[in-house]
Design a protein around this motif. Structure first.
Motif, PDB file in Angstrom:
ATOM      1  N   ASN A 152       0.791  -1.265   0.049  1.00  0.00           N
ATOM      2  CA  ASN A 152      -0.060  -0.108   0.022  1.00  0.00           C
ATOM      3  C   ASN A 152       0.853   1.493   0.085  1.00  0.00           C
ATOM      4  OD1 ASN A 152      -1.732  -2.309   1.338  1.00  0.00           O
ATOM      5  ND2 ASN A 152      -3.260  -0.581   0.840  1.00  0.00           N
ATOM      6  N   THR A 206       0.476   6.961   6.319  1.00  0.00           N
ATOM      7  CA  THR A 206      -1.041   7.518   5.837  1.00  0.00           C
ATOM      8  C   THR A 206      -1.229   8.676   6.760  1.00  0.00           C
ATOM      9  OG1 THR A 206      -1.798   6.218   7.845  1.00  0.00           O
ATOM     10  CG2 THR A 206      -2.062   5.371   5.710  1.00  0.00           C
ATOM     11  N   PHE A 254      -4.985   2.789   5.318  1.00  0.00           N
ATOM     12  CA  PHE A 254      -4.968   1.946   4.170  1.00  0.00           C
ATOM     13  C   PHE A 254      -6.042   0.962   4.228  1.00  0.00           C
ATOM     14  CE2 PHE A 254       0.006   2.859   3.941  1.00  0.00           C
ATOM     15  CZ  PHE A 254      -0.178   3.648   2.996  1.00  0.00           C
ATOM     16  N   THR A 255      -6.777   0.614   2.950  1.00  0.00           N
ATOM     17  CA  THR A 255      -7.706  -0.465   3.000  1.00  0.00           C
ATOM     18  C   THR A 255      -7.012  -1.557   1.797  1.00  0.00           C
ATOM     19  OG1 THR A 255      -9.095   0.363   1.016  1.00  0.00           O
ATOM     20  CG2 THR A 255      -9.321   1.262   3.284  1.00  0.00           C
ATOM     21  N   ASP A 305      -7.565  -0.069  -1.814  1.00  0.00           N
ATOM     22  CA  ASP A 305      -6.510   0.697  -2.445  1.00  0.00           C
ATOM     23  C   ASP A 305      -5.686   0.534  -3.361  1.00  0.00           C
ATOM     24  OD1 ASP A 305      -7.719   2.752  -0.410  1.00  0.00           O
ATOM     25  OD2 ASP A 305      -6.106   2.537   1.019  1.00  0.00           O
ATOM     26  N   SER A 338      -1.950   0.324  -5.308  1.00  0.00           N
ATOM     27  CA  SER A 338      -0.908   0.036  -4.601  1.00  0.00           C
ATOM     28  C   SER A 338       0.311   1.100  -4.801  1.00  0.00           C
ATOM     29  CB  SER A 338      -0.387  -1.384  -5.387  1.00  0.00           C
ATOM     30  OG  SER A 338      -0.928  -2.448  -5.052  1.00  0.00           O
ATOM     31  N   VAL A 356      -4.019   0.722   9.191  1.00  0.00           N
ATOM     32  CA  VAL A 356      -4.718  -0.016   8.412  1.00  0.00           C
ATOM     33  C   VAL A 356      -6.223  -0.261   8.817  1.00  0.00           C
ATOM     34  CG1 VAL A 356      -2.652  -1.307   7.478  1.00  0.00           C
ATOM     35  CG2 VAL A 356      -4.105  -2.287   9.265  1.00  0.00           C
TER      36      VAL A 356
END
Length: 318
Positions: free
Chosen positions: A118, A122, A128-129, A132, A134, A284
């Protein structure tokens, strides 16, 4: 039968222990003969992970593979071209195993990737999911992203189910590198200039990670999905040190130096990445993992830190 690669590693050992405890038949893949005895598991030697690795003996009779072996992220890489080396092991080696597994009728392939697919950071409150785009920034992250892409292609071509798990920092008994260094500083009462850091970082206890890995071996909803994993509680660096100190039985001696000064100092020393890890955020979102799998972390952060501390003191007493 479940084949586990990386069986001698930090995560692989814990995974084998949990699988055996739950009554599963396990085969541990080793690079070298005699690396260690996996209690309750059979052992097979496969050599180095590459595009030429012979997996025929390891895969005989196997229903699922959990691939935890990798060339791991290192702070000072001696390789002339790190990306070439990461690709040789983490991409070519992984895809060789996956192709052989699919050809041998393996039902499911669980791949331990990394949050580095990811990215590296952040904004607080914007984790991040799994969905998302890359955005890896180093050779290790790039190699994990390329392995993921190749695995999805193999899944589409062969029908073998692929599950991808992206952990952030993993800690627990036997943890090495920076996390162990942090515990050593706290245990020795070293004053640290980290008492005023207000970032947010996701972590995952080793027991929580391997619990999810075992869940992903069989859960029907896990097929061909990508999952983020964490303890479910994000901490600042300051909070982590305070709570790790309590777990160790040593109060954290933290000096409240503003994060901006730490970043400037690290930049002047040519170490900006260190300041990013200490002062930046990396969160995350595990809501998909919870909702799709009905999964929740068995251990709280404090329970995970306690187990890591117990492991530290056991090793320190040897």
């Amino acid at each position: 039968m479940i084949l586990v690669t990386g069986a001698t590693g930090f995560v692989g050992r814990a995974l084998i222990d949990l699988l055996v405890k739950r009554g599963r038949s396990v085969r541990a893949a080793m690079r070298r003969a005699g690396a260690f005895t996996a209690a309750g598991a059979s052992v097979v030697t496969v050599g180095d992970l590459s595009a030429q690795t012979d997996w025929s003996a390891a895969l005989a009779g196997v229903d699922a593979v959990v691939h935890a072996a990798a060339r791991v992220h290192v702070m000072q890489d001696a390789a002339a071209d790190p990306l070439v080396e990461f690709r040789r092991v983490n991409v070519q080696g992984t895809l060789q195993l996956a192709r052989r597994a699919a050809a041998g009728g393996v039902r499911r392939f669980v791949f331990i990737s990394s949050v580095k697919v990811n990215g590296e950071a952040t904004e607080p409150g914007h984790p991040f999911t799994a969905g998302d785009a890359s955005a890896p920034l180093d050779a290790y992250g790039i190699s994990k992203m390329e392995a993921e892409q190749g695995l999805r292609e193999i899944a589409a071509q062969t029908g073998m189910e692929v599950v991808i798990i992206r952990p952030p920092l993993v800690y627990g008994p036997g943890v090495k590198a920076n996390f162990r260094a942090m515990m050593r500083w706290l245990a020795r009462g070293v004053p640290l200039p980290l008492g005023a850091i207000h970032n947010r970082r996701s972590l995952v206890a080793l027991d929580n990670l391997v619990d999810l890995m075992v869940t992903c071996v069989d859960h029907p909803a896990a097929a061909n999905q990508t999952f983020m994993v964490s303890d479910g509680e994000d901490l600042s660096t300051t909070q982590l040190l305070q709570r790790m100190g309590r777990a160790l039985g040593r109060p954290a001696r933290l000096i409240p130096v503003p994060a901006i000064l730490l970043k400037v100092g690290a930049a002047l020393l040519g170490k900006p990445a260190i300041a990013q890890r200490l002062c930046g955020s990396l969160q995350v979102d595990i809501s998909k993992t919870r909702q799709l799998l009905g999964w929740s972390a068995p251990l709280s952060v404090d329970e995970g830190l306690k187990r890591a501390a117990e492991g530290y003191w056991r090793e320190a007493s040897v």
